[in-house]
Design an enzyme around this catalytic site. Structure first.
Site, mmCIF file in Angstrom:
data_model
loop_
_atom_site.group_PDB
_atom_site.id
_atom_site.type_symbol
_atom_site.label_atom_id
_atom_site.label_comp_id
_atom_site.label_asym_id
_atom_site.label_seq_id
_atom_site.Cartn_x
_atom_site.Cartn_y
_atom_site.Cartn_z
ATOM 1 N N HIS A 246 -6.994 50.504 39.977
ATOM 2 C CA HIS A 246 -6.503 50.436 41.356
ATOM 3 C C HIS A 246 -6.255 51.798 41.986
ATOM 4 O O HIS A 246 -5.616 51.871 43.031
ATOM 5 C CB HIS A 246 -5.200 49.635 41.435
ATOM 6 C CG HIS A 246 -5.326 48.202 41.044
ATOM 7 N ND1 HIS A 246 -5.552 47.194 41.952
ATOM 8 C CD2 HIS A 246 -5.277 47.613 39.839
ATOM 9 C CE1 HIS A 246 -5.609 46.034 41.311
ATOM 10 N NE2 HIS A 246 -5.449 46.268 40.021
ATOM 11 N N LYS B 50 3.509 49.787 54.806
ATOM 12 C CA LYS B 50 3.008 49.905 53.431
ATOM 13 C C LYS B 50 3.937 50.867 52.705
ATOM 14 O O LYS B 50 4.847 51.428 53.318
ATOM 15 C CB LYS B 50 1.571 50.437 53.411
ATOM 16 C CG LYS B 50 1.367 51.697 54.292
ATOM 17 C CD LYS B 50 -0.085 52.150 54.323
ATOM 18 C CE LYS B 50 -0.973 51.376 55.274
ATOM 19 N NZ LYS B 50 -1.988 50.573 54.624
ATOM 20 N N ARG B 51 3.734 51.054 51.374
ATOM 21 C CA ARG B 51 4.529 52.055 50.676
ATOM 22 C C ARG B 51 4.419 53.401 51.385
ATOM 23 O O ARG B 51 3.377 53.735 51.947
ATOM 24 C CB ARG B 51 4.052 52.192 49.222
ATOM 25 C CG ARG B 51 4.445 51.027 48.350
ATOM 26 C CD ARG B 51 5.946 50.831 48.324
ATOM 27 N NE ARG B 51 6.578 51.912 47.590
ATOM 28 C CZ ARG B 51 7.059 51.819 46.365
ATOM 29 N NH1 ARG B 51 7.015 50.661 45.739
ATOM 30 N NH2 ARG B 51 7.613 52.839 45.771
ATOM 31 N N LYS C 14 -1.136 58.050 52.298
ATOM 32 C CA LYS C 14 -1.245 57.004 53.314
ATOM 33 C C LYS C 14 -0.964 57.540 54.722
ATOM 34 O O LYS C 14 -1.164 56.870 55.718
ATOM 35 C CB LYS C 14 -0.306 55.844 52.986
ATOM 36 C CG LYS C 14 -0.686 55.103 51.685
ATOM 37 C CD LYS C 14 0.309 54.005 51.358
ATOM 38 C CE LYS C 14 0.094 53.360 49.999
ATOM 39 N NZ LYS C 14 -0.988 52.354 49.994
ATOM 40 N N THR D 157 -4.989 46.069 51.280
ATOM 41 C CA THR D 157 -5.122 44.642 51.521
ATOM 42 C C THR D 157 -4.371 44.273 52.796
ATOM 43 O O THR D 157 -4.695 43.270 53.436
ATOM 44 C CB THR D 157 -4.571 43.815 50.334
ATOM 45 O OG1 THR D 157 -3.304 44.351 49.953
ATOM 46 C CG2 THR D 157 -5.520 43.856 49.159
ATOM 47 N N LYS E 164 -5.082 41.534 56.086
ATOM 48 C CA LYS E 164 -4.108 40.586 56.632
ATOM 49 C C LYS E 164 -3.959 40.763 58.147
ATOM 50 O O LYS E 164 -3.883 39.780 58.898
ATOM 51 C CB LYS E 164 -2.740 40.772 55.951
ATOM 52 C CG LYS E 164 -2.778 40.453 54.461
ATOM 53 C CD LYS E 164 -1.579 41.023 53.702
ATOM 54 C CE LYS E 164 -1.859 41.057 52.201
ATOM 55 N NZ LYS E 164 -0.928 41.893 51.441
HETATM 56 C C1 26Q Z 1 2.769 53.097 36.332
HETATM 57 C C2 26Q Z 1 3.446 53.701 35.277
HETATM 58 C C3 26Q Z 1 4.808 53.959 35.371
HETATM 59 C C4 26Q Z 1 5.489 53.576 36.507
HETATM 60 C C5 26Q Z 1 4.830 52.970 37.546
HETATM 61 C C6 26Q Z 1 3.463 52.738 37.471
HETATM 62 C C7 26Q Z 1 2.763 52.088 38.599
HETATM 63 C C8 26Q Z 1 3.263 50.939 39.193
HETATM 64 C C9 26Q Z 1 2.607 50.349 40.256
HETATM 65 C C10 26Q Z 1 1.563 52.610 39.082
HETATM 66 C C11 26Q Z 1 0.917 52.001 40.144
HETATM 67 C C12 26Q Z 1 1.428 50.854 40.746
HETATM 68 C C13 26Q Z 1 0.802 50.157 41.876
HETATM 69 C C14 26Q Z 1 -0.338 50.513 42.451
HETATM 70 C C15 26Q Z 1 -0.884 49.801 43.605
HETATM 71 O O1 26Q Z 1 -0.253 48.956 44.193
HETATM 72 N N1 26Q Z 1 -2.127 50.126 44.011
HETATM 73 C C16 26Q Z 1 -2.765 49.481 45.140
HETATM 74 O O2 26Q Z 1 -3.466 48.351 44.657
HETATM 75 C C17 26Q Z 1 -4.000 47.576 45.713
HETATM 76 C C18 26Q Z 1 -4.633 46.344 45.123
HETATM 77 O O3 26Q Z 1 -5.825 46.676 44.475
HETATM 78 C C19 26Q Z 1 -4.982 48.384 46.540
HETATM 79 O O4 26Q Z 1 -5.374 47.622 47.646
HETATM 80 C C20 26Q Z 1 -4.336 49.691 47.021
HETATM 81 O O5 26Q Z 1 -5.323 50.498 47.637
HETATM 82 C C21 26Q Z 1 -3.718 50.423 45.854
HETATM 83 O O6 26Q Z 1 -3.009 51.565 46.307
#
Ligand code: 26Q
Length: 832
Positions: free
Chosen positions: A372, A562-563, A568, A670, A674
């Site tokens: 991702h 978004k985050r 972003k 995503t 929406k």
């Molecule tokens: C990993 C290790 C330690 C702590 C946290 C994490 C961690 C947690 C969540 C790393 C990444 C995430 C989340 C990532 C995320 O939401 N990515 C998004 O995924 C979407 C679905 O595929 C995409 O549409 C977005 O582009 C992407 O940013």
């Protein structure tokens, strides 16, 4: 197992007829009295909510049993979706819509003088995720259920989900999100489904009776994983998907009796230490590395899930582990569950005594991995020393996988030491394990989440792997479920569409194409725009209530939610707002189009720049919203605590969707899908799924600006200098100077100096300055088009009509065909 005899003994046949309002009323009263234990005469909305939830849960449980019997009976191949995060949103209205009994339920409640919407508002929104990745997992479960795929989700039952956010003095403040405080009526605890999960200790090697080398992992510290199930049925209420979340429990209760009085308190402390494992979700969406607790969470969840998967497999296929890849597939949602690969090896080798080659063949053919992210700093790695201490056997297995893998690589690319170094599962210099490399080597398929992302993955992140494994890398573009993001979140629009083209789009989004012919139909357009207006009013009421900002009636609602992340580029947006503010002040009589600019999103608690950006947005809002010159034509709102429920109001009530990441940084996005599905136009870069959205809606129906991913790379290679833009563009210079010199924070003039210095002296890693002018010009085009409401309506309707591709149903069908090799089930009959 003889299912037929059992079927006779326990037929799943007599259940409630939800179409009969009198029966529903009786069931509600009975449930409230007998299960909830409350007198309906004095029940609060919350108690009504709990009552409805229990009633629905009973029904869902019945659907789950039908599905399970069918799957066992037909010995179907199953999909296991492993994700550390899920953002399912509120459940109650979802299930009523899936079962198509909302009107009946509303009517039954009205007899008791109760309002269904008020009751739905009582539900806590389960925030067991950070953002896109967690919401995607929830959309996928809905699509699997709706489309009838035999699926299961596994995750963690965090006691504290994503923090709730308030804004105090313009700044993000985090609060504990204790979503389970008042209980969760949707879950069923399975006290009998528990597994030990081991940590630490050491490994001993010995030769068994047959003289083959075996390993034993001993002297471990154990934690118990306990299962909680939440049932998901899709639209039409046919097939159920179980989401099984693990909660950590201490094993220490057993040991207590051996403890003397003096150690009692310490023993209880030990107990709480083990239970911290499922205590809290890490609130960052990139890896801020090295937290031991996070690694423990990952292994905890993976180990429990695999034990459960093996148990279920052995029930139907005792003693034939070789069949595993034929009967199950495990999808890894990013690398967070990648330890499942060495864990499966460990189970096959140490517990089932398979040979290495057999075990590896089974493992590799069972897993698939979804990536991702493209940001190199977000690829997960763990210190070898930490893994060694916590998971010594896994570390041995990883070393051996790596050794054999690199041997093969050496045969294919002899003499290329650098390549070997890059492909290794171990980063020797930093002494870390590379989880992405592990996931690639241990999976049969690796996919990105949009065309561009998948291409860049192959070209930039895993080029050597792409050559080495020619057919491993594939694309599956993300999607969203139209059930939640249109049917549920925008009922008036859903109804208009149903009136115009029927309701087949609910399970087949391509049917929206039939709306194309209405894009210029005057009466359809009028109703479409009235619905948008209604949604904006509802949105404005929420914004007023939540952050005290009065949106400008009739203005363009420009929405960036978004985050909060540098890539972003919320900062680019707010700089554009400042430029707009300056234009208005320089020329108060100009008739610049009135806008309400809406932001929402959370920052990781330790992310300094992201927190500054939130504060800047709020400081700019404070000045702009109160300036008598601008307050009727420009408003800025930061809506606190962005989550699924607020998205359900913000998205239908938007005109313009901001998707402005630096090209080549957003894997897919995503939210972009929406918004377009709800008739907002997109202003965006050629990044992630925006590219495919443009392909679908046509370039005349989307606002694209800025550098492409290739241009970004080229510009960086040439040596990008943000000062060139600062010096050449007086309007940009004025904006940056104001922010830097404290125009928006007189009481602390240096507050935003670090933000601006990061752009100018710091090299502007996300190239805001390079894209600023193009963004401004494109925003002017937005204004121009918005003045032509007819043309705007046409384009908005065409956006809706052309969103068919972006259903998560399509994503799931693609996974099923290209990766999982599973087939759809026919829904079991409904009981009456
Ligand atoms: C990993 C290790 C330690 C702590 C946290 C994490 C961690 C947690 C969540 C790393 C990444 C995430 C989340 C990532 C995320 O939401 N990515 C998004 O995924 C979407 C679905 O595929 C995409 O549409 C977005 O582009 C992407 O940013």
């Amino acid at each position: 197992m003889n299912h037929e005899i059992r079927e006779e003994l326990f037929p799943l046949s007599k259940c409630l007829d939800f179409d009969n309002v009198e029966d529903v009323k009786t069931a509600l009263v009975n449930t409230m009295i007998r299960v909830v234990g409350v007198d309906p005469q004095i029940a609060s909305p919350r108690e009504w909510y709990v009552t409805l939830a229990y009633l629905m849960r009973g029904h869902l449980s019945e659907r789950g049993m039908h599905t399970a019997r069918d799957q066992y009976g037909k010995d179907l191949k199953r999909v296991y979706y492993l994700s550390m995060e899920y953002l399912p949103g509120r459940r109650l209205m979802k299930h009523l819509l899936d079962m198509r009994i909302e009107p009946q339920m509303r009517a039954a409640l009205a007899c008791f003088k109760q309002d269904l919407d008020e009751i739905c508002e009582q539900e806590k929104d389960p925030a067991l995720g950070n953002g896109g990745l967690g919401r995607l997992a929830a959309c996928f479960l809905d699509s699997m259920a709706t489309q009838g795929y035999p699926g299961y989700g596994y995750g963690i039952r965090y006691e504290f989900g994503m923090f709730s956010q308030t804004i105090e003095n313009g700044q993000q403040v985090e609060h504990a999100e204790n979503w389970l405080q008042e209980g969760n009526p949707w879950e069923v605890v399975r006290h009998e489904i528990t597994y030990p999960v081991r940590f630490g200790g050491r490994v001993v090697h010995f030769n068994d009776e047959l003289g083959t080398e075996s390993a034993r992992w001993i002297e471990t510290t154990d934690v118990i994983a306990e299962a909680y199930d939440i049932m998901e049925t899709g639209y039409g209420d046919g097939i159920a998907v179980t989401l099984r979340l693990w909660s950590a429990r201490s094993t220490q209760d057993f040991d207590l009796r051996y403890f003397n009085e003096g150690n009692y308190i310490d023993a209880v402390k030990e107990k709480t230490v083990s239970e911290t494992l499922s205590k809290v979700l890490y609130p960052m969406d990139t890896t801020l590395m090295g937290q031991e607790l996070r690694l423990k969470q990952e292994y905890f969840f993976v180990s429990a899930s695999l034990q459960d998967i093996f148990r279920r497999f052995r029930k139907t296929h005792p003693g034939s582990l070789r069949l595993l890849p034929e009967k199950i597939v495990i999808q890894l949602n990013d690398t967070h569950p990648a330890l499942a690969i060495p864990e499966m090896m460990r189970l096959l080798l140490d517990e089932h005594k398979l040979s290495w080659d057999e075990a590896w063949c089974i493992t590799r053919n069972t897993f698939a991995y979804t990536n991702h992210t493209l940001l190199p700093e977000a690829l997960e790695t763990w210190p070898i020393s930490m893994m060694q201490a916590l998971l010594p056997r896994h570390m041995e297995i990883i070393y051996k996988i790596n050794h054999l893998f690199l041997q093969e690589v050496r045969r294919t690319f002899p003499g290329d030491g650098d390549k070997l170094k890059r492909m290794s599962l171990i980063d020797d210099e930093r002494q870390r394990v590379r989880m992405a490399n592990l996931a690639v080597v241990g999976s049969s398929r690796v996919n990105g989440v949009a065309e561009l992302h998948s291409r860049l993955l192959r070209e930039r992140v895993f080029p050597e792997f792409d050559v080495f494994y020619p057919n491993k890398f594939v694309n599956v573009t993300n999607g969203v479920t139209q059930r939640r993001w249109l049917l549920q979140s925008n009922p008036p629009l859903a109804e208009l569409i149903c009136e115009a083209i029927g309701d087949a789009w609910i399970t087949d989004l391509n049917r929206l194409r039939d709306l194309e012919s209405m894009a210029e139909d005057a009466s359809f357009s009028k109703r479409f725009m009235e619905i948008k207006d209604q949604a904006k009013k509802r949105n404005a009421a929420m914004i007023a209530q939540r952050c005290g900002v009065a949106a400008i009636p009739g203005s363009l609602f420009d929405t960036h939610i978004k985050r909060i992340h540098e890539y972003k580029r919320q900062l680019l947006n707010i700089l554009q707002v400042v430029a707009r503010y300056n234009r208005l002040r320089a020329n108060p009589s100009s008739d610049l189009l009135p806008r309400t600019v809406i932001f929402a999103g959370k920052s990781a608690p330790g992310y300094f720049m992201a927190k500054k950006i939130i504060r800047l947005i709020n400081d700019v809002a404070e000045i702009v919203n109160h300036d008598p010159i601008t307050r009727d034509s420009l408003k800025v709102a930061f809506v606190p605590n962005y989550n699924i429920s607020t998205a359900e109001i913000l998205i239908p009530g938007a005109d313009l969707s901001e998707q402005i990441s630096t090209a080549g940084t957003e894997a897919s996005g995503t939210g972009n899908m929406k918004f377009a599905l709800n008739g907002a136009l997109t202003i965006g870069t050629l990044d992630g799924a925006n590219i495919e959205i443009r392909e679908e809606v046509g370039e005349e129906n989307i606002f694209i600006f800025g550098l492409t991913a290739a241009e970004v790379a080229a510009r960086k290679a040439q040596g990008y200098n943000p000062w060139d833009y600062y010096n050449a563009d007086p309007e940009l210079r004025q904006v940056l100077d104001m922010v830097r010199d404290g125009f928006f924070c007189c009481e602390e003039p240096d507050r935003y100096r670090p933000l601006v210095e990061n752009l100018l002296q710091g090299g502007d890693a996300f190239m805001l300055l390079a894209d600023f002018r193009s963004y401004m010009e494109t925003q002017e085009n937005v204004d121009t088009l918005y003045r032509d409401q007819k043309l705007w309506a046409k384009k908005a309707i065409l956006n809706v009509a052309r969103m068919g591709k972006f259903s998560s149903d399509r994503s799931i069908h693609t996974y099923a065909q290209d990766i999982w090799d599973v087939t759809q089930m026919t829904p079991p009959p409904h009981c009456k």
